[in-house]
Design a protein around this motif. Structure first.
Motif, PDB file in Angstrom:
ATOM      1  N   ARG A   8       0.837  -1.212   0.000  1.00 15.30           N
ATOM      2  CA  ARG A   8       0.000   0.000   0.000  1.00 15.30           C
ATOM      3  C   ARG A   8       0.860   1.245   0.000  1.00 15.30           C
ATOM      4  O   ARG A   8       1.656   1.458   0.881  1.00 15.30           O
ATOM      5  N   ARG A   9       0.718   2.064  -1.014  1.00 13.39           N
ATOM      6  CA  ARG A   9       1.423   3.343  -1.098  1.00 13.39           C
ATOM      7  C   ARG A   9       0.407   4.424  -1.448  1.00 13.39           C
ATOM      8  O   ARG A   9      -0.573   4.154  -2.128  1.00 13.39           O
ATOM      9  N   SER A  10       0.674   5.635  -1.008  1.00 16.46           N
ATOM     10  CA  SER A  10      -0.230   6.730  -1.363  1.00 16.46           C
ATOM     11  C   SER A  10      -0.166   6.970  -2.863  1.00 16.46           C
ATOM     12  O   SER A  10       0.920   7.003  -3.446  1.00 16.46           O
ATOM     13  N   ARG A  12      -1.294   9.588  -5.915  1.00 17.21           N
ATOM     14  CA  ARG A  12      -1.778  10.945  -6.204  1.00 17.21           C
ATOM     15  C   ARG A  12      -1.936  11.197  -7.701  1.00 17.21           C
ATOM     16  O   ARG A  12      -2.181  12.324  -8.117  1.00 17.21           O
ATOM     17  N   ARG A  61      -7.124  23.324   0.324  1.00 23.70           N
ATOM     18  CA  ARG A  61      -5.958  23.945   0.971  1.00 23.70           C
ATOM     19  C   ARG A  61      -5.161  24.640  -0.116  1.00 23.70           C
ATOM     20  O   ARG A  61      -4.484  23.969  -0.893  1.00 23.70           O
ATOM     21  N   GLY A  65      -1.658  20.269  -0.756  1.00 17.70           N
ATOM     22  CA  GLY A  65      -2.116  19.243   0.189  1.00 17.70           C
ATOM     23  C   GLY A  65      -3.203  18.369  -0.418  1.00 17.70           C
ATOM     24  O   GLY A  65      -3.250  17.182  -0.143  1.00 17.70           O
ATOM     25  N   PHE A  68      -4.253  16.852  -5.840  1.00 17.57           N
ATOM     26  CA  PHE A  68      -4.472  15.669  -6.683  1.00 17.57           C
ATOM     27  C   PHE A  68      -5.945  15.266  -6.761  1.00 17.57           C
ATOM     28  O   PHE A  68      -6.325  14.474  -7.612  1.00 17.57           O
ATOM     29  N   CYS A 111      -5.220   8.394  -1.379  1.00 23.50           N
ATOM     30  CA  CYS A 111      -4.332   9.245  -0.576  1.00 23.50           C
ATOM     31  C   CYS A 111      -5.164  10.107   0.366  1.00 23.50           C
ATOM     32  O   CYS A 111      -6.269  10.526   0.030  1.00 23.50           O
ATOM     33  N   TRP A 112      -4.630  10.308   1.529  1.00 17.90           N
ATOM     34  CA  TRP A 112      -5.246  11.118   2.590  1.00 17.90           C
ATOM     35  C   TRP A 112      -4.956  12.591   2.325  1.00 17.90           C
ATOM     36  O   TRP A 112      -3.825  12.949   1.992  1.00 17.90           O
ATOM     37  N   VAL A 113      -5.949  13.441   2.496  1.00 12.53           N
ATOM     38  CA  VAL A 113      -5.740  14.898   2.517  1.00 12.53           C
ATOM     39  C   VAL A 113      -6.086  15.374   3.929  1.00 12.53           C
ATOM     40  O   VAL A 113      -7.224  15.194   4.381  1.00 12.53           O
ATOM     41  N   GLN A 114      -5.115  15.930   4.607  1.00 15.77           N
ATOM     42  CA  GLN A 114      -5.353  16.404   5.975  1.00 15.77           C
ATOM     43  C   GLN A 114      -6.254  17.628   5.956  1.00 15.77           C
ATOM     44  O   GLN A 114      -6.016  18.572   5.202  1.00 15.77           O
ATOM     45  N   TYR A 158       6.949  -1.261  -0.048  1.00 13.99           N
ATOM     46  CA  TYR A 158       7.948  -1.215   1.014  1.00 13.99           C
ATOM     47  C   TYR A 158       8.620  -2.588   1.114  1.00 13.99           C
ATOM     48  O   TYR A 158       8.040  -3.610   0.715  1.00 13.99           O
TER      49      TYR A 158
HETATM   50  C1  LIG Z   1      -2.449  11.983   8.974  1.00 14.93           C
HETATM   51  C2  LIG Z   1      -2.003  12.017   7.547  1.00 14.93           C
HETATM   52  C3  LIG Z   1      -2.055  13.209   6.853  1.00 14.93           C
HETATM   53  C4  LIG Z   1      -1.696  13.257   5.502  1.00 14.93           C
HETATM   54  N1  LIG Z   1      -1.886  14.407   4.801  1.00 14.93           N
HETATM   55  C5  LIG Z   1      -1.625  14.422   3.481  1.00 14.93           C
HETATM   56  C6  LIG Z   1      -1.955  15.560   2.711  1.00 14.93           C
HETATM   57  O1  LIG Z   1      -2.544  16.531   3.186  1.00 14.93           O
HETATM   58  N2  LIG Z   1      -1.641  15.544   1.383  1.00 14.93           N
HETATM   59  C7  LIG Z   1      -1.009  14.467   0.804  1.00 14.93           C
HETATM   60  O2  LIG Z   1      -0.743  14.517  -0.394  1.00 14.93           O
HETATM   61  N3  LIG Z   1      -0.714  13.344   1.521  1.00 14.93           N
HETATM   62  C8  LIG Z   1      -1.010  13.301   2.825  1.00 14.93           C
HETATM   63  N4  LIG Z   1      -0.779  12.162   3.559  1.00 14.93           N
HETATM   64  C9  LIG Z   1      -0.125  11.007   2.919  1.00 14.93           C
HETATM   65  C10 LIG Z   1       1.334  10.893   3.404  1.00 14.93           C
HETATM   66  O3  LIG Z   1       2.092  11.910   2.806  1.00 14.93           O
HETATM   67  C11 LIG Z   1       1.870   9.494   3.067  1.00 14.93           C
HETATM   68  O4  LIG Z   1       1.102   8.524   3.740  1.00 14.93           O
HETATM   69  C12 LIG Z   1       3.336   9.381   3.496  1.00 14.93           C
HETATM   70  O5  LIG Z   1       4.170  10.217   2.721  1.00 14.93           O
HETATM   71  C13 LIG Z   1       3.856   7.933   3.384  1.00 14.93           C
HETATM   72  O6  LIG Z   1       3.714   7.468   2.063  1.00 14.93           O
HETATM   73  P1  LIG Z   1       2.865   6.144   1.753  1.00 14.93           P
HETATM   74  O7  LIG Z   1       1.418   6.430   2.097  1.00 14.93           O
HETATM   75  O8  LIG Z   1       3.077   5.883   0.297  1.00 14.93           O
HETATM   76  O9  LIG Z   1       3.389   5.060   2.633  1.00 14.93           O
HETATM   77  C14 LIG Z   1      -1.182  12.091   4.881  1.00 14.93           C
HETATM   78  C15 LIG Z   1      -1.112  10.897   5.601  1.00 14.93           C
HETATM   79  C16 LIG Z   1      -1.546  10.850   6.893  1.00 14.93           C
HETATM   80  C17 LIG Z   1      -1.537   9.523   7.622  1.00 14.93           C
END
Ligand SMILES: Cc1cc2nc3c(=O)[nH]c(=O)nc-3n(C[C@H](O)[C@H](O)[C@H](O)COP(=O)(O)O)c2cc1C
Length: 173
Positions: A8-10, A12, A61, A65, A68, A111-114, A158
């Motif tokens: 699992r990778r983020s 975008r 934002r 942030g 994407f 992908c998460w956006v905070q 990973y």
């Molecule tokens: C609490 C949290 C907040 C995050 N906020 C953002 C964000 O606002 N924008 C973004 O592009 N990615 C965001 N991410 C994704 C992280 O950047 C990403 O999980 C991290 O770089 C590790 O990469 P991976 O998910 O590929 O393992 C967030 C992840 C978490 C858990």
């Protein structure tokens, strides 16, 4: 499970392909089945597949942030009634993780956006901006947005080398 987690990778960058309804439903099911403090399930999942709303959400934002989201196939805004429980951020975060893992199991990137504690611009929080876009009632709080879509990028899984064992403390810190 560990190999699945390593993969699992983020994501975008998304292809221009809709997420089939049954898969989106399965992703939402995973969130709805997440554990929560005292099983309060304070979350609300506000879903959009509308490219106009995705574009608006991508500006939540202005300092970046969520850029994407404009190319995502769908987004899930994770909101909660913060009056229901003082652990709504934990509950929503776990639900978000379940959503991301189920998406991954279906070959869908996410992908998460905070949102919580982030600003839209000098005069508005990201939360109030998103509430306007998605017509979320005033008394709800927003944790994050999970963007979803079929990946248009390849990221390495990973490996054991990425595992930071220094974070683990046995018996004492
Ligand atoms: C609490 C949290 C907040 C995050 N906020 C953002 C964000 O606002 N924008 C973004 O592009 N990615 C965001 N991410 C994704 C992280 O950047 C990403 O999980 C991290 O770089 C590790 O990469 P991976 O998910 O590929 O393992 C967030 C992840 C978490 C858990």
């Amino acid at each position: 499970m560990i190999d699945f987690i390593k993969g699992r990778r983020s994501c975008r960058k998304f292809g221009n392909i809709a997420i089939p309804e049954d898969k989106l439903k399965s992703i939402l099911k995973a969130g709805l089945l997440a554990p929560s403090g005292r099983s309060k399930r304070p979350w609300e999942f506000v879903v959009t597949e509308d490219y106009k709303k995705l574009e608006l959400l991508s500006n939540c934002r202005t300092q970046g942030g969520g850029f994407f989201l404009k190319d995502a196939a769908a987004a899930i805004v994770i909101a909660a009634d913060s009056e229901k429980t003082d652990v709504w951020t934990e509950d929503c975060s776990i639900a978000a993780s379940y959503i991301q893992l189920e998406a991954h199991s279906l070959g869908i990137g996410s992908c998460w956006v905070q949102v919580r504690n982030r600003v839209h611009d000098d005069s508005k929080t990201a939360e109030s901006y998103i509430k306007e876009v998605m017509e979320i009632p005033e008394n709800y709080s927003i944790e994050c947005i999970i963007g979803l879509g079929y990946p248009d990028e390849v990221k390495d899984s990973y490996t054991d080398k990425d595992i930071d064992w220094a974070k683990v403390h046995m018996e004492k810190f």
